[in-house]
Design an enzyme around this catalytic site. Sequence first.
Site, PDB file in Angstrom:
ATOM      1  N   ARG A  55       0.843  -1.214   0.000  1.00  0.00           N
ATOM      2  CA  ARG A  55       0.000   0.000   0.000  1.00  0.00           C
ATOM      3  C   ARG A  55       0.868   1.250   0.000  1.00  0.00           C
ATOM      4  NH1 ARG A  55      -4.198  -0.896   4.702  1.00  0.00           N
ATOM      5  NH2 ARG A  55      -4.973   1.150   4.046  1.00  0.00           N
ATOM      6  N   GLN A  90     -10.031   8.995   8.467  1.00  0.00           N
ATOM      7  CA  GLN A  90      -9.796   7.603   8.838  1.00  0.00           C
ATOM      8  C   GLN A  90      -8.694   7.030   7.946  1.00  0.00           C
ATOM      9  OE1 GLN A  90     -13.788   5.380   9.609  1.00  0.00           O
ATOM     10  NE2 GLN A  90     -14.257   7.001   8.148  1.00  0.00           N
ATOM     11  N   ASP A  93      -3.472   7.596   4.181  1.00  0.00           N
ATOM     12  CA  ASP A  93      -2.678   8.209   3.107  1.00  0.00           C
ATOM     13  C   ASP A  93      -2.407   9.684   3.441  1.00  0.00           C
ATOM     14  OD1 ASP A  93      -5.770   8.188   1.435  1.00  0.00           O
ATOM     15  OD2 ASP A  93      -4.731  10.057   1.911  1.00  0.00           O
ATOM     16  N   HIS A 108      -6.573   7.042  12.410  1.00  0.00           N
ATOM     17  CA  HIS A 108      -6.157   5.644  12.253  1.00  0.00           C
ATOM     18  C   HIS A 108      -4.684   5.526  11.894  1.00  0.00           C
ATOM     19  CE1 HIS A 108     -10.577   4.295  11.395  1.00  0.00           C
ATOM     20  NE2 HIS A 108     -10.354   4.538  12.665  1.00  0.00           N
ATOM     21  N   CYS A 134      14.570  -0.028  15.014  1.00  0.00           N
ATOM     22  CA  CYS A 134      14.478   1.301  15.651  1.00  0.00           C
ATOM     23  C   CYS A 134      15.895   1.836  15.883  1.00  0.00           C
ATOM     24  CB  CYS A 134      13.740   1.154  16.989  1.00  0.00           C
ATOM     25  SG  CYS A 134      13.799   2.630  18.010  1.00  0.00           S
ATOM     26  N   ASN A 198     -21.316  10.803  -0.322  1.00  0.00           N
ATOM     27  CA  ASN A 198     -20.809   9.450  -0.533  1.00  0.00           C
ATOM     28  C   ASN A 198     -21.243   8.926  -1.909  1.00  0.00           C
ATOM     29  OD1 ASN A 198     -19.180   7.596   1.029  1.00  0.00           O
ATOM     30  ND2 ASN A 198     -20.937   6.196   0.982  1.00  0.00           N
ATOM     31  N   LEU A 199     -20.589   7.800  -2.311  1.00  0.00           N
ATOM     32  CA  LEU A 199     -21.022   7.243  -3.612  1.00  0.00           C
ATOM     33  C   LEU A 199     -22.430   6.684  -3.495  1.00  0.00           C
ATOM     34  CD1 LEU A 199     -20.064   6.656  -6.484  1.00  0.00           C
ATOM     35  CD2 LEU A 199     -19.209   4.446  -5.696  1.00  0.00           C
ATOM     36  N   ALA A 216     -16.818  11.630  -5.207  1.00  0.00           N
ATOM     37  CA  ALA A 216     -16.278  12.722  -4.375  1.00  0.00           C
ATOM     38  C   ALA A 216     -15.624  13.816  -5.219  1.00  0.00           C
ATOM     39  CB  ALA A 216     -15.266  12.150  -3.385  1.00  0.00           C
TER      40      ALA A 216
HETATM   41  C1  BV8 Z   1     -11.616   0.911  19.050  1.00  0.00           C
HETATM   42  C2  BV8 Z   1      -6.276   1.459   9.675  1.00  0.00           C
HETATM   43  C3  BV8 Z   1     -11.777   1.295  21.403  1.00  0.00           C
HETATM   44  C4  BV8 Z   1      -5.671   0.238   9.143  1.00  0.00           C
HETATM   45  C5  BV8 Z   1      -8.570   0.897  10.230  1.00  0.00           C
HETATM   46  C6  BV8 Z   1     -19.098  -3.415  17.620  1.00  0.00           C
HETATM   47  C7  BV8 Z   1     -19.622  -2.163  17.847  1.00  0.00           C
HETATM   48  C8  BV8 Z   1     -18.804  -1.053  17.944  1.00  0.00           C
HETATM   49  C9  BV8 Z   1     -17.419  -1.188  17.788  1.00  0.00           C
HETATM   50  C10 BV8 Z   1     -16.920  -2.436  17.548  1.00  0.00           C
HETATM   51  C11 BV8 Z   1     -17.735  -3.545  17.478  1.00  0.00           C
HETATM   52  N1  BV8 Z   1     -16.942  -4.628  17.255  1.00  0.00           N
HETATM   53  C12 BV8 Z   1     -15.646  -4.211  17.163  1.00  0.00           C
HETATM   54  C13 BV8 Z   1     -15.629  -2.889  17.355  1.00  0.00           C
HETATM   55  C14 BV8 Z   1     -14.470  -2.031  17.364  1.00  0.00           C
HETATM   56  C15 BV8 Z   1     -13.901  -1.872  15.979  1.00  0.00           C
HETATM   57  C16 BV8 Z   1     -14.945  -1.754  14.901  1.00  0.00           C
HETATM   58  O1  BV8 Z   1     -15.549  -0.710  14.720  1.00  0.00           O
HETATM   59  N2  BV8 Z   1     -15.121  -2.837  14.140  1.00  0.00           N
HETATM   60  C17 BV8 Z   1     -16.108  -2.814  13.066  1.00  0.00           C
HETATM   61  C18 BV8 Z   1     -15.637  -3.717  11.935  1.00  0.00           C
HETATM   62  C19 BV8 Z   1     -17.460  -3.205  13.652  1.00  0.00           C
HETATM   63  N3  BV8 Z   1     -13.165  -0.627  16.038  1.00  0.00           N
HETATM   64  C20 BV8 Z   1     -11.914  -0.632  16.510  1.00  0.00           C
HETATM   65  O2  BV8 Z   1     -11.304  -1.626  16.859  1.00  0.00           O
HETATM   66  C21 BV8 Z   1     -11.279   0.747  16.649  1.00  0.00           C
HETATM   67  N4  BV8 Z   1     -10.780   0.866  17.998  1.00  0.00           N
HETATM   68  O3  BV8 Z   1     -12.816   0.752  18.949  1.00  0.00           O
HETATM   69  O4  BV8 Z   1     -10.942   1.130  20.242  1.00  0.00           O
HETATM   70  C22 BV8 Z   1     -11.988   2.742  21.610  1.00  0.00           C
HETATM   71  C23 BV8 Z   1     -13.182   3.338  21.165  1.00  0.00           C
HETATM   72  C24 BV8 Z   1     -13.365   4.678  21.381  1.00  0.00           C
HETATM   73  C25 BV8 Z   1     -12.386   5.437  22.023  1.00  0.00           C
HETATM   74  C26 BV8 Z   1     -11.202   4.820  22.433  1.00  0.00           C
HETATM   75  C27 BV8 Z   1     -10.998   3.480  22.231  1.00  0.00           C
HETATM   76  C28 BV8 Z   1     -10.114   0.895  15.712  1.00  0.00           C
HETATM   77  C29 BV8 Z   1     -10.609   0.854  14.278  1.00  0.00           C
HETATM   78  C30 BV8 Z   1      -9.482   1.232  13.349  1.00  0.00           C
HETATM   79  C31 BV8 Z   1      -9.159   0.088  12.437  1.00  0.00           C
HETATM   80  N5  BV8 Z   1      -8.212   0.548  11.426  1.00  0.00           N
HETATM   81  N6  BV8 Z   1      -7.692   1.393   9.374  1.00  0.00           N
HETATM   82  C32 BV8 Z   1      -5.589   0.289   7.656  1.00  0.00           C
HETATM   83  O5  BV8 Z   1      -6.002   1.274   7.017  1.00  0.00           O
HETATM   84  O6  BV8 Z   1      -5.076  -0.722   7.129  1.00  0.00           O
HETATM   85  S1  BV8 Z   1     -10.187   0.810   9.780  1.00  0.00           S
HETATM   86  C33 BV8 Z   1     -10.441   0.722   8.073  1.00  0.00           C
HETATM   87  O7  BV8 Z   1     -11.829   0.912   7.875  1.00  0.00           O
HETATM   88  C34 BV8 Z   1      -9.879   1.832   7.254  1.00  0.00           C
HETATM   89  O8  BV8 Z   1      -8.814   2.459   7.803  1.00  0.00           O
HETATM   90  C35 BV8 Z   1     -10.962   2.848   7.105  1.00  0.00           C
HETATM   91  O9  BV8 Z   1     -10.539   4.023   7.662  1.00  0.00           O
HETATM   92  C36 BV8 Z   1     -12.009   2.313   7.944  1.00  0.00           C
HETATM   93  C37 BV8 Z   1     -13.384   2.667   7.577  1.00  0.00           C
HETATM   94  O10 BV8 Z   1     -13.576   2.348   6.254  1.00  0.00           O
HETATM   95  P1  BV8 Z   1     -14.025   3.507   5.264  1.00  0.00           P
HETATM   96  O11 BV8 Z   1     -12.997   4.579   5.264  1.00  0.00           O
HETATM   97  O12 BV8 Z   1     -15.409   3.887   5.590  1.00  0.00           O
HETATM   98  O13 BV8 Z   1     -13.898   2.740   3.900  1.00  0.00           O
HETATM   99  P2  BV8 Z   1     -14.978   1.750   3.269  1.00  0.00           P
HETATM  100  O14 BV8 Z   1     -14.357   1.037   2.121  1.00  0.00           O
HETATM  101  O15 BV8 Z   1     -15.628   0.987   4.362  1.00  0.00           O
HETATM  102  O16 BV8 Z   1     -16.069   2.766   2.681  1.00  0.00           O
HETATM  103  C38 BV8 Z   1     -15.714   3.589   1.588  1.00  0.00           C
HETATM  104  C39 BV8 Z   1     -16.960   4.369   1.247  1.00  0.00           C
HETATM  105  O17 BV8 Z   1     -16.630   5.256   0.189  1.00  0.00           O
HETATM  106  C40 BV8 Z   1     -18.090   3.488   0.764  1.00  0.00           C
HETATM  107  O18 BV8 Z   1     -19.274   3.854   1.449  1.00  0.00           O
HETATM  108  C41 BV8 Z   1     -18.217   3.820  -0.728  1.00  0.00           C
HETATM  109  O19 BV8 Z   1     -19.564   3.872  -1.152  1.00  0.00           O
HETATM  110  C42 BV8 Z   1     -17.622   5.197  -0.799  1.00  0.00           C
HETATM  111  N7  BV8 Z   1     -16.966   5.503  -2.071  1.00  0.00           N
HETATM  112  C43 BV8 Z   1     -16.277   4.652  -2.880  1.00  0.00           C
HETATM  113  N8  BV8 Z   1     -15.823   5.333  -3.951  1.00  0.00           N
HETATM  114  C44 BV8 Z   1     -16.209   6.633  -3.795  1.00  0.00           C
HETATM  115  C45 BV8 Z   1     -16.928   6.737  -2.605  1.00  0.00           C
HETATM  116  N9  BV8 Z   1     -17.468   7.890  -2.178  1.00  0.00           N
HETATM  117  C46 BV8 Z   1     -17.269   8.982  -2.956  1.00  0.00           C
HETATM  118  N10 BV8 Z   1     -16.577   8.957  -4.120  1.00  0.00           N
HETATM  119  C47 BV8 Z   1     -16.038   7.810  -4.571  1.00  0.00           C
HETATM  120  N11 BV8 Z   1     -15.362   7.807  -5.743  1.00  0.00           N
HETATM  121 ZN    ZN Z   2      12.677   1.858  19.876  1.00  0.00          ZN
END
Ligand code: BV8
Ligand code: ZN
Length: 231
Positions: A55, A90, A93, A108, A134, A198-199, A216
Site C-alpha cells: 500500500r 480515517q 494516506d 487511524h 528502531c 458518498n457514492l 467525491a
Molecule cells: C476501538 C487502519 C476502542 C488500518 C482501520 C461493535 C460495535 C462497535 C465497535 C466495535 C464492534 N466490534 C468491534 C468494534 C471495534 C472496531 C470496529 O468498529 N469494528 C467494526 C468492523 C465493527 N473498532 C476498533 O477496533 C477501533 N478501535 O474501537 O478502540 C476505543 C473506542 C473509542 C475510544 C477509544 C478506544 C479501531 C478501528 C481502526 C481500524 N483501522 N484502518 C488500515 O487502514 O489498514 S479501519 C479501516 O476501515 C480503514 O482504515 C478505514 O478508515 C475504515 C473505515 O472504512 P471507510 O474509510 O469507511 O472505507 P470503506 O471502504 O468501508 O467505505 C468507503 C466508502 O466510500 C463506501 O461507502 C463507498 O460507497 C464510498 N466511495 C467509494 N468510492 C467513492 C466513494 N465515495 C465517494 N466517491 C467515490 N469515488
Molecule cells: Zn525503539
Amino acid sequence: MNIFVLTGAGVSAESGLGTFRDTSGLWTRFDPAKLATPEAFKRDPAQVNAFYDARRANLRGAQPNAAHFALADLQRRLAETGGRLFLCTQNIDDLHERAGAQHVVHMHGELFKARCPGCEAVVDWRDDLSGARCADCGGGLRPHVVWFGETPLEMDAIYDALEEADLFVAIGTSGSVYPAAGFVSEARRAGIRTCEINLDPSDNARAFDERRYGVASEMVPAWVEDVLGGR
Ligand code: BV8
Ligand code: ZN
C-alpha cells in the site's frame, strides 16, 4: 463557521487507493482479522508488513484528486473569514496534506510513518518496513497504523472539535468502523447539522440531515461552493 469533516477511503478512491468494503475493496481481498490487528502482526509480522509495503508503494505513485483540493481550499477560505475546518480522516494516506490541507488529524495513523513498539518512537517511513530496526532501541518497527482493537489517535481533540462544530460532514465513508461511525450521533446529540457525501448511502445514512450521492471528485467541490456561497 466551524466545520468538522470526517473522510474515509472513498475520498481517495479516485486517486487509485483501494477502499475497504466496495466490491474490489481491500478487505474483500484480504481479511482484516488476518492483517489489521496486533495479533496478526505478532503472529506473522512479515505478512502484515508486506500488506502495508504494497500500500505504501501504491501511495507513492498516487496523486490527490479534486475532492482533496476542494477541502484544502475550504480550509483556507474558512480561515480567511475567522472560521475553521477541522479535517479528521480515517485514511492513512497523505493525500489531504499533498493537496495543501493543514493539521490533518489521522485518527487511524499514517502509512508514511513507522512506530517502535519498544520505545514508542514514531518516525517518517516511505519505503518497505520489513526487517527495519528502531534507531533508538534496536527494536523491530511496525506501521504507525491503528489496527482493530487498538485505540484511535487524538480522540480528545476530535471530541472537542465535534462539540465546537456548526456542521458535521462525513465524506467517502461506509460508516461501519467505530468510533468514527459514531461521530454523526455525537453531532446530532449536540444539535449540530449533519451531511453525508458518498457514492451511495452509508450504514448510518439515516442519521444525516442532508445526503448527497455521487463521486467525491465532483460532489465535494460542488458542496464546498454551496457551503461557502451560503446557499
Ligand atoms: C476501538 C487502519 C476502542 C488500518 C482501520 C461493535 C460495535 C462497535 C465497535 C466495535 C464492534 N466490534 C468491534 C468494534 C471495534 C472496531 C470496529 O468498529 N469494528 C467494526 C468492523 C465493527 N473498532 C476498533 O477496533 C477501533 N478501535 O474501537 O478502540 C476505543 C473506542 C473509542 C475510544 C477509544 C478506544 C479501531 C478501528 C481502526 C481500524 N483501522 N484502518 C488500515 O487502514 O489498514 S479501519 C479501516 O476501515 C480503514 O482504515 C478505514 O478508515 C475504515 C473505515 O472504512 P471507510 O474509510 O469507511 O472505507 P470503506 O471502504 O468501508 O467505505 C468507503 C466508502 O466510500 C463506501 O461507502 C463507498 O460507497 C464510498 N466511495 C467509494 N468510492 C467513492 C466513494 N465515495 C465517494 N466517491 C467515490 N469515488
Ligand atoms: Zn525503539
